[in-house]
Motif scaffolding. Structure first.
Motif, PDB file in Angstrom:
ATOM      1  N   SER B  29       0.825  -1.219   0.000  1.00 40.07           N
ATOM      2  CA  SER B  29       0.000   0.000   0.000  1.00 40.07           C
ATOM      3  C   SER B  29       0.857   1.266   0.000  1.00 40.07           C
ATOM      4  CB  SER B  29      -0.954   0.012   1.198  1.00 40.07           C
ATOM      5  OG  SER B  29      -1.978  -0.923   1.038  1.00 40.07           O
ATOM      6  N   PRO B  30       1.756   1.434   0.986  1.00 34.28           N
ATOM      7  CA  PRO B  30       2.576   2.654   0.942  1.00 34.28           C
ATOM      8  C   PRO B  30       3.537   2.664  -0.234  1.00 34.28           C
ATOM      9  CG  PRO B  30       3.272   1.237   2.760  1.00 34.28           C
ATOM     10  CD  PRO B  30       2.002   0.664   2.213  1.00 34.28           C
ATOM     11  N   ALA B  31       4.108   1.504  -0.570  1.00 34.65           N
ATOM     12  CA  ALA B  31       5.072   1.487  -1.681  1.00 34.65           C
ATOM     13  C   ALA B  31       4.405   1.939  -2.969  1.00 34.65           C
ATOM     14  CB  ALA B  31       5.658   0.075  -1.828  1.00 34.65           C
ATOM     15  N   SER B  32       3.238   1.371  -3.284  1.00 37.31           N
ATOM     16  CA  SER B  32       2.575   1.735  -4.548  1.00 37.31           C
ATOM     17  C   SER B  32       2.046   3.164  -4.503  1.00 37.31           C
ATOM     18  CB  SER B  32       1.441   0.754  -4.860  1.00 37.31           C
ATOM     19  OG  SER B  32       0.490   0.754  -3.819  1.00 37.31           O
ATOM     20  N   SER B  33       1.624   3.620  -3.323  1.00 36.28           N
ATOM     21  CA  SER B  33       1.125   5.006  -3.217  1.00 36.28           C
ATOM     22  C   SER B  33       2.218   6.001  -3.580  1.00 36.28           C
ATOM     23  CB  SER B  33       0.647   5.302  -1.794  1.00 36.28           C
ATOM     24  OG  SER B  33      -0.443   4.491  -1.464  1.00 36.28           O
ATOM     25  N   ARG B  50      -8.821 -10.789  -0.738  1.00 34.13           N
ATOM     26  CA  ARG B  50      -9.850  -9.755  -0.585  1.00 34.13           C
ATOM     27  C   ARG B  50      -9.618  -9.008   0.726  1.00 34.13           C
ATOM     28  NH1 ARG B  50     -13.848 -10.198  -4.257  1.00 34.13           N
ATOM     29  NH2 ARG B  50     -13.770 -12.086  -5.516  1.00 34.13           N
ATOM     30  N   VAL B  51     -10.102  -7.791   0.784  1.00 35.68           N
ATOM     31  CA  VAL B  51      -9.878  -6.935   1.952  1.00 35.68           C
ATOM     32  C   VAL B  51     -10.663  -7.472   3.150  1.00 35.68           C
ATOM     33  CG1 VAL B  51     -10.112  -4.609   2.887  1.00 35.68           C
ATOM     34  CG2 VAL B  51      -9.569  -4.931   0.446  1.00 35.68           C
ATOM     35  N   GLU B  52      -9.947  -7.580   4.293  1.00 32.41           N
ATOM     36  CA  GLU B  52     -10.606  -7.964   5.544  1.00 32.41           C
ATOM     37  C   GLU B  52     -10.492  -6.798   6.525  1.00 32.41           C
ATOM     38  OE1 GLU B  52      -8.966 -11.594   7.048  1.00 32.41           O
ATOM     39  OE2 GLU B  52      -9.059 -12.582   5.092  1.00 32.41           O
ATOM     40  N   LEU B  53     -11.429  -6.789   7.474  1.00 26.35           N
ATOM     41  CA  LEU B  53     -11.449  -5.696   8.457  1.00 26.35           C
ATOM     42  C   LEU B  53     -10.107  -5.592   9.195  1.00 26.35           C
ATOM     43  CD1 LEU B  53     -13.362  -3.522   9.621  1.00 26.35           C
ATOM     44  CD2 LEU B  53     -13.970  -5.166  11.413  1.00 26.35           C
ATOM     45  N   SER B  54      -9.520  -6.757   9.492  1.00 28.94           N
ATOM     46  CA  SER B  54      -8.258  -6.765  10.259  1.00 28.94           C
ATOM     47  C   SER B  54      -7.080  -6.206   9.475  1.00 28.94           C
ATOM     48  CB  SER B  54      -7.936  -8.194  10.717  1.00 28.94           C
ATOM     49  OG  SER B  54      -7.701  -9.012   9.585  1.00 28.94           O
ATOM     50  N   ASN B  55      -7.262  -5.997   8.164  1.00 25.96           N
ATOM     51  CA  ASN B  55      -6.178  -5.440   7.342  1.00 25.96           C
ATOM     52  C   ASN B  55      -6.040  -3.931   7.512  1.00 25.96           C
ATOM     53  OD1 ASN B  55      -7.231  -7.482   4.507  1.00 25.96           O
ATOM     54  ND2 ASN B  55      -5.884  -8.034   6.184  1.00 25.96           N
ATOM     55  N   GLN B  59      -3.029  -1.552   5.954  1.00 22.19           N
ATOM     56  CA  GLN B  59      -3.136  -1.608   4.488  1.00 22.19           C
ATOM     57  C   GLN B  59      -3.925  -0.387   4.032  1.00 22.19           C
ATOM     58  OE1 GLN B  59      -4.199  -5.561   3.170  1.00 22.19           O
ATOM     59  NE2 GLN B  59      -2.937  -6.515   4.762  1.00 22.19           N
ATOM     60  N   VAL B  60      -3.229   0.742   4.026  1.00 14.25           N
ATOM     61  CA  VAL B  60      -3.912   2.036   4.008  1.00 14.25           C
ATOM     62  C   VAL B  60      -4.559   2.388   2.668  1.00 14.25           C
ATOM     63  CG1 VAL B  60      -2.595   2.988   5.940  1.00 14.25           C
ATOM     64  CG2 VAL B  60      -1.696   3.202   3.605  1.00 14.25           C
ATOM     65  N   LEU B  61      -4.356   1.555   1.656  1.00 13.85           N
ATOM     66  CA  LEU B  61      -5.089   1.796   0.407  1.00 13.85           C
ATOM     67  C   LEU B  61      -6.507   1.238   0.475  1.00 13.85           C
ATOM     68  CD1 LEU B  61      -2.629   1.141  -2.560  1.00 13.85           C
ATOM     69  CD2 LEU B  61      -3.662   3.307  -1.899  1.00 13.85           C
ATOM     70  N   HIS B  62      -6.765   0.420   1.485  1.00 11.65           N
ATOM     71  CA  HIS B  62      -8.085  -0.202   1.613  1.00 11.65           C
ATOM     72  C   HIS B  62      -8.830   0.399   2.797  1.00 11.65           C
ATOM     73  CE1 HIS B  62      -6.104  -2.848  -1.133  1.00 11.65           C
ATOM     74  NE2 HIS B  62      -5.333  -3.388  -0.210  1.00 11.65           N
ATOM     75  N   VAL B  72      -6.707  -5.805  -5.224  1.00 14.09           N
ATOM     76  CA  VAL B  72      -6.163  -5.129  -6.410  1.00 14.09           C
ATOM     77  C   VAL B  72      -7.171  -4.122  -6.984  1.00 14.09           C
ATOM     78  CG1 VAL B  72      -4.453  -6.857  -7.079  1.00 14.09           C
ATOM     79  CG2 VAL B  72      -6.804  -7.120  -7.861  1.00 14.09           C
ATOM     80  N   LYS B  73      -8.456  -4.451  -6.905  1.00 18.32           N
ATOM     81  CA  LYS B  73      -9.463  -3.527  -7.424  1.00 18.32           C
ATOM     82  C   LYS B  73      -9.548  -2.290  -6.519  1.00 18.32           C
ATOM     83  CE  LYS B  73     -13.961  -3.563  -9.616  1.00 18.32           C
ATOM     84  NZ  LYS B  73     -15.178  -4.288  -9.898  1.00 18.32           N
ATOM     85  N   SER B  74      -9.562  -2.543  -5.221  1.00 17.11           N
ATOM     86  CA  SER B  74      -9.601  -1.441  -4.261  1.00 17.11           C
ATOM     87  C   SER B  74      -8.397  -0.517  -4.448  1.00 17.11           C
ATOM     88  CB  SER B  74      -9.609  -2.027  -2.836  1.00 17.11           C
ATOM     89  OG  SER B  74      -9.171  -1.095  -1.892  1.00 17.11           O
ATOM     90  N   ALA B  75      -7.221  -1.126  -4.598  1.00 12.64           N
ATOM     91  CA  ALA B  75      -5.997  -0.318  -4.719  1.00 12.64           C
ATOM     92  C   ALA B  75      -5.950   0.439  -6.043  1.00 12.64           C
ATOM     93  CB  ALA B  75      -4.777  -1.220  -4.576  1.00 12.64           C
ATOM     94  N   THR B  76      -6.395  -0.210  -7.105  1.00 15.78           N
ATOM     95  CA  THR B  76      -6.350   0.442  -8.420  1.00 15.78           C
ATOM     96  C   THR B  76      -7.151   1.736  -8.405  1.00 15.78           C
ATOM     97  OG1 THR B  76      -6.091  -1.676  -9.518  1.00 15.78           O
ATOM     98  CG2 THR B  76      -6.862   0.141 -10.881  1.00 15.78           C
TER      99      THR B  76
END
Lengths: 93, 233
Positions: B29-33, B50-55, B59-62, B72-76
């Protein structure tokens, strides 16, 4: 003149030190023995498997930047001014 | 980019670059941002989860509404909203020995955003085989590690870490830890792409947030390493 041992992550917590200077050791086994003598069971638990008392496979020890596997493992000789790094790699992402 | 030594040429190099971010979690998340914000022209992000609440602590892109969606969809969405001039390819796949060459061949840099060593070792081998720089990162708790692996130019991941750490059901991580390491991975990628600075080759950086220290461990390449030992220097 001595061997410098650098501790990282959990090993730093177990020893309370960033690094130490150890004299009178001639190989990695004798170095680890001396470290356990100094820092006790807390360090021994991190170094050795509780069942077999063998060095845990996940303990990374580098002598002057080279893994023990590529040297003579625990029999790797040590000499004055050698630098030994002990660290447990982390895995999360 | 007006920072000394980067300039317009550096920005153009970034625009032309293709970076793979393998894993779009705490590190990815931070690297790609920061890669997107810097203008890295083509990002391929790979993740099968898939994104889970505990992430969400790291995982700040989600975000909360993304729970249940593919990472990947969330991050894109976030990355392209951050910079509409970049191309983001989303690969919703697990990295395996069958697809790792297809996913890494011909790219400029691969960033390690994985959470396990078997896949890291696959990427390490594929990057060595395909002569692609690989920027390793890993975290747990308040500890992080970082090393840049250049094909033919220094030790690889196997030279530094021959055995995977014990598997655990989960790795507790303070979110800021992968924030630190992921940002440093982006910085290493940007440096490699632009040719600026000295990469972290032959040195593993260990960050310990508990006592707020950054240390380096010297790592030598070993001629008998099965992954990189036979590569030309």
């Amino acid at each position: 003149m001595a061997v410098t041992v650098k501790f990282f992550a959990g090993f730093r917590e177990a020893t309370g030190k960033i690094q130490d200077s150890i004299e009178g050791v001639n190989n990695v086994t004798s170095l680890l023995d001396e470290l356990v003598r100094r820092f006790g069971e807390k360090l021994a638990e991190r170094l050795y498997s509780s069942d077999t008392r063998e060095l845990r496979k996940t303990v990374n020890i580098l002598v002057n930047g080279r893994r023990l596997d590529f040297l003579q493992k625990l029999n790797t000789p040590l000499k004055d001014e050698d630098v030994v790094a002990i660290f447990p790699p982390v895995a999360g992402g | 980019m007006i920072i000394s030594r980067f300039g317009e040429t550096g920005q153009q190099k970034l625009k032309a670059a293709h970076v793979v971010v393998a894993g779009i979690g705490g590190l990815g998340s931070p690297a790609s941002s920061y890669l997107a914000a810097a203008g890295a022209g083509h990002l391929t992000i790979i993740d099968s989860q898939r994104v889970e609440l505990s992430n969400l602590n790291r995982q700040v892109l989600h975000w909360e509404p993304d729970v249940g969606r593919s990472k990947v969809k969330s991050a894109t969405e976030k990355l392209t909203a951050m910079n509409s001039n970049i191309k983001v390819d989303a690969i919703f796949e697990q990295i395996t020995s069958e697809n790792v060459d297809r996913l890494t061949k011909g790219v400029d840099v691969v960033v390690d955003g994985m959470d396990n060593y078997p896949t890291r070792y696959l990427l390490n081998e594929a990057c060595a085989r395909n002569r692609v720089p690989f920027i390793h990162g890993a975290v747990e708790g308040l500890v992080g590690q970082l090393m840049t692996i250049l094909p033919g130019g220094g030790p690889c991941l196997k030279c530094a870490i021959p055995n995977e750490p014990p598997k655990k059901p989960c790795f507790p991580v303070l979110g800021a830890t992968p924030g630190v390491i992921g940002c440093l991975q982006a910085m290493e990628a940007i440096k490699l792409i632009t040719g600026v600075g000295e990469p972290l080759v032959g040195r593993m950086l260990i960050f310990n947030g508990m006592d707020m220290t950054f240390d380096e461990i010297k790592v030598n390449r070993d001629p008998s390493c099965q992954v990189c030992g036979r590569q030309d220097r």
